[in-house]
Design a protein around this motif. Structure first.
Motif, PDB file in Angstrom:
ATOM      1  N   GLY A   1     -53.478 127.580  69.483  1.00  0.00           N
ATOM      2  CA  GLY A   1     -53.892 126.772  68.342  1.00  0.00           C
ATOM      3  C   GLY A   1     -55.249 126.129  68.548  1.00  0.00           C
ATOM      4  N   HIS A   2     -55.337 125.245  69.528  1.00  0.00           N
ATOM      5  CA  HIS A   2     -56.584 124.504  69.744  1.00  0.00           C
ATOM      6  C   HIS A   2     -57.735 125.405  70.177  1.00  0.00           C
TER       7      HIS A   2
ATOM      8  N   LEU B   1     -46.374 130.137  76.707  1.00  0.00           N
ATOM      9  CA  LEU B   1     -45.715 131.132  75.848  1.00  0.00           C
ATOM     10  C   LEU B   1     -45.110 130.528  74.588  1.00  0.00           C
ATOM     11  N   ALA B   2     -44.573 129.326  74.719  1.00  0.00           N
ATOM     12  CA  ALA B   2     -44.024 128.671  73.531  1.00  0.00           C
ATOM     13  C   ALA B   2     -45.118 128.507  72.485  1.00  0.00           C
ATOM     14  N   HIS B   3     -46.327 128.193  72.954  1.00  0.00           N
ATOM     15  CA  HIS B   3     -47.435 128.051  72.012  1.00  0.00           C
ATOM     16  C   HIS B   3     -47.886 129.411  71.471  1.00  0.00           C
ATOM     17  N   VAL B   4     -47.843 130.430  72.309  1.00  0.00           N
ATOM     18  CA  VAL B   4     -48.246 131.766  71.843  1.00  0.00           C
ATOM     19  C   VAL B   4     -47.331 132.219  70.711  1.00  0.00           C
ATOM     20  N   ARG B   5     -46.031 131.998  70.887  1.00  0.00           N
ATOM     21  CA  ARG B   5     -45.073 132.434  69.872  1.00  0.00           C
ATOM     22  C   ARG B   5     -45.063 131.514  68.657  1.00  0.00           C
ATOM     23  N   GLY B   6     -45.636 130.323  68.834  1.00  0.00           N
ATOM     24  CA  GLY B   6     -45.684 129.388  67.718  1.00  0.00           C
ATOM     25  C   GLY B   6     -44.408 128.571  67.592  1.00  0.00           C
ATOM     26  N   ASP B   7     -43.597 128.498  68.649  1.00  0.00           N
ATOM     27  CA  ASP B   7     -42.386 127.681  68.535  1.00  0.00           C
ATOM     28  C   ASP B   7     -42.418 126.466  69.457  1.00  0.00           C
ATOM     29  N   ALA B   8     -43.620 126.033  69.831  1.00  0.00           N
ATOM     30  CA  ALA B   8     -43.732 124.835  70.668  1.00  0.00           C
ATOM     31  C   ALA B   8     -43.729 123.595  69.794  1.00  0.00           C
ATOM     32  N   ASP B   9     -43.314 122.498  70.384  1.00  0.00           N
ATOM     33  CA  ASP B   9     -43.398 121.220  69.709  1.00  0.00           C
ATOM     34  C   ASP B   9     -44.808 120.688  69.910  1.00  0.00           C
ATOM     35  N   ARG B  10     -45.533 120.521  68.808  1.00  0.00           N
ATOM     36  CA  ARG B  10     -46.947 120.187  68.928  1.00  0.00           C
ATOM     37  C   ARG B  10     -47.173 118.833  69.598  1.00  0.00           C
ATOM     38  N   ARG B  11     -46.225 117.919  69.463  1.00  0.00           N
ATOM     39  CA  ARG B  11     -46.422 116.598  70.059  1.00  0.00           C
ATOM     40  C   ARG B  11     -45.685 116.484  71.380  1.00  0.00           C
TER      41      ARG B  11
ATOM     42  N   THR C   1     -52.777 130.277  63.608  1.00  0.00           N
ATOM     43  CA  THR C   1     -52.275 129.498  62.478  1.00  0.00           C
ATOM     44  C   THR C   1     -50.746 129.485  62.449  1.00  0.00           C
ATOM     45  N   LEU C   2     -50.125 129.883  63.563  1.00  0.00           N
ATOM     46  CA  LEU C   2     -48.660 129.817  63.653  1.00  0.00           C
ATOM     47  C   LEU C   2     -48.203 128.374  63.822  1.00  0.00           C
ATOM     48  N   CYS C   3     -49.124 127.504  64.241  1.00  0.00           N
ATOM     49  CA  CYS C   3     -48.770 126.099  64.403  1.00  0.00           C
ATOM     50  C   CYS C   3     -49.847 125.245  63.735  1.00  0.00           C
ATOM     51  N   THR C   4     -49.590 123.952  63.640  1.00  0.00           N
ATOM     52  CA  THR C   4     -50.532 123.066  62.950  1.00  0.00           C
ATOM     53  C   THR C   4     -51.391 122.280  63.940  1.00  0.00           C
ATOM     54  N   CYS C   5     -51.364 122.681  65.206  1.00  0.00           N
ATOM     55  CA  CYS C   5     -52.059 121.918  66.260  1.00  0.00           C
ATOM     56  C   CYS C   5     -53.535 121.708  65.933  1.00  0.00           C
TER      57      CYS C   5
END
Ligand SMILES: [Zn+2]
Ligand SMILES: [Zn+2]
Length: 391
Positions: free
Chosen positions: A304-305, A355-365, A310-314
């Motif tokens: 994201g960063h 990997l959680a961020h790659v898949r887009g299922d990480a908790d952004r906070r 765009t899988l996450c709103t980070c």
């Protein structure tokens, strides 16, 4: 660096928006060789005979937060745009971990070099030499290994390397790739001029102009090896609590709209290291936070960063906080506590988190305001009654 793969995951189909007109879908692979070295590989149409390639190594402050003190972020975004638009095959190998950060200096050394560069107004090469750090020990052996996995070495194939650094092309040629250099001409600004000049004169990077003959209005002249007097190479941090240290504040310029065409704003920047975890803390320039300041805490999100997934709103969230620190939006003045998310106490990588961020299922906070380290930082900054950042 060895070339035995330890962990491999993917491909994941992921959308990236690295700026206006640079939206693109890439197959994303995670390849880890050691706890100090992993690579995120973005690939599209790589079976085509010509493949455009960017080899990027981590520069956390520029890539994650958009600092434009160096041109690392600008180069990454320019390369992504070209990769998004090319009709050739496209590949980005983004390398992270202690073996890659800051041209292979590692996190802590990179920060110490930054501190020296600010305090003494010296360039990056001089700061590295003064600290006894190798100026650029990267050898790209693992990247070569990855490129072979994708068969880029086969006959009649060509690799166009988007870079100003001939040191990224030569190792590929030596490894048998039909590789050629394609210059990325980042705009020269008063903020990055010193760094670019240092890259040309100190690191031998290729630019279309002789930068030493250019004058850039407002650019700070950095001192280099030949003209140094009385530089104090000790970089003693402030002591924070029992296991913490702090460097700063330093005013650093950021692309607060998340792209280089947008606003550039200087923000006060601190580096906190607590229990060997590293945090960047940012607030409005010259305006220390009040005791009831609005606070946003977050962990770095590589896709994201850094790469604009765009899988996450980070990325959107970070942009809103950074824009809130602009003195031209006076109704807000948030403080950002930003954790480098990929390392544990021994500065080793945490693949699950990446990997959680790659898949887009990480908790952004992931970094919570009530995290003990966030509490220590806020206490140290005199923020006793932190408020939630409201967009
Ligand atoms: Zn950089
Ligand atoms: Zn994310």
């Amino acid at each position: 660096m060895g070339t035995k793969v330890k962990t491999q995951a993917g491909p994941y189909d992921a959308p990236y928006a690295a700026g206006e007109g640079a939206e693109s879908q890439f197959k994303t692979h995670y390849i880890e060789y050691s706890p100090r070295s992993a690579h995120l590989v973005l690939a599209r149409n790589v079976e085509r005979s010509v493949v455009d390639l960017r080899l990027a190594t981590a520069c956390s402050l520029a890539h994650q937060l958009g600092s434009v003190k160096c041109d690392c972020g600008t180069q990454l975004r320019m390369a992504q745009k070209q990769l998004a638009q090319t009709d050739n095959g496209a590949m980005m190998i983004y390398s992270l971990g202690e073996d890659h950060e800051g041209r292979g200096a590692g996190e802590l050394n990179h920060v110490r070099a930054y501190v020296l560069q600010h305090r003494e107004r010296i360039d990056t090469v001089t700061s590295y030499k003064g600290l006894g750090i190798d100026v650029d020990p990267r050898n790209y052996g693992q990247q070569v290994h990855i490129m072979r996995k994708f068969a880029l070495h086969e006959r009649k194939r060509k690799v166009r390397v988007l870079t100003n650094n001939p040191g990224k092309v030569l190792p590929l040629k030596e490894a048998g790739f039909n590789a050629e250099q394609l210059l990325l001409n980042a705009p020269i600004t008063k903020f990055n001029y010193g760094q670019l000049l240092s890259r040309q004169t100190g690191l031998g990077h290729t630019f279309k102009d002789d930068l030493s003959s250019i004058s850039v209005e407002g650019a700070i002249k950095l001192r280099t090896n030949g003209e140094l007097d009385n530089v104090d190479y000790s970089v003693n941090p402030d002591i924070v609590g029992e296991n913490g240290t702090r460097y700063g504040p330093f005013p650093l310029p950021y692309a607060i709209d998340g792209n280089d065409e947008g606003r550039i704003q200087e923000l006060d920047t601190y580096y906190y290291i607590i229990d060997e975890r590293m945090y960047f803390v940012l607030h409005r320039l010259g305006a220390p936070p009040t005791s009831s300041a609005e606070v946003e805490t977050m962990s770095a999100c590589l896709p994201g960063h850094v790469l604009g997934s765009t899988l996450c709103t980070c990325r959107t969230k970070l942009k809103k906080v950074m824009q809130g620190m602009d003195p031209n939006s006076p109704e807000k003045s948030p403080v950002l506590i930003f954790a480098l998310g990929y390392y544990d106490r021994q500065a080793n990588l945490k693949p699950d988190e990446v990997l959680a961020h790659v898949r887009g299922d990480a908790d952004r906070r992931e970094l919570r305001p009530d995290h003990p380290h966030a509490k220590i930082i806020l206490e140290h900054m005199g923020v006793r009654d932190p408020q939630t950042f409201s967009e």
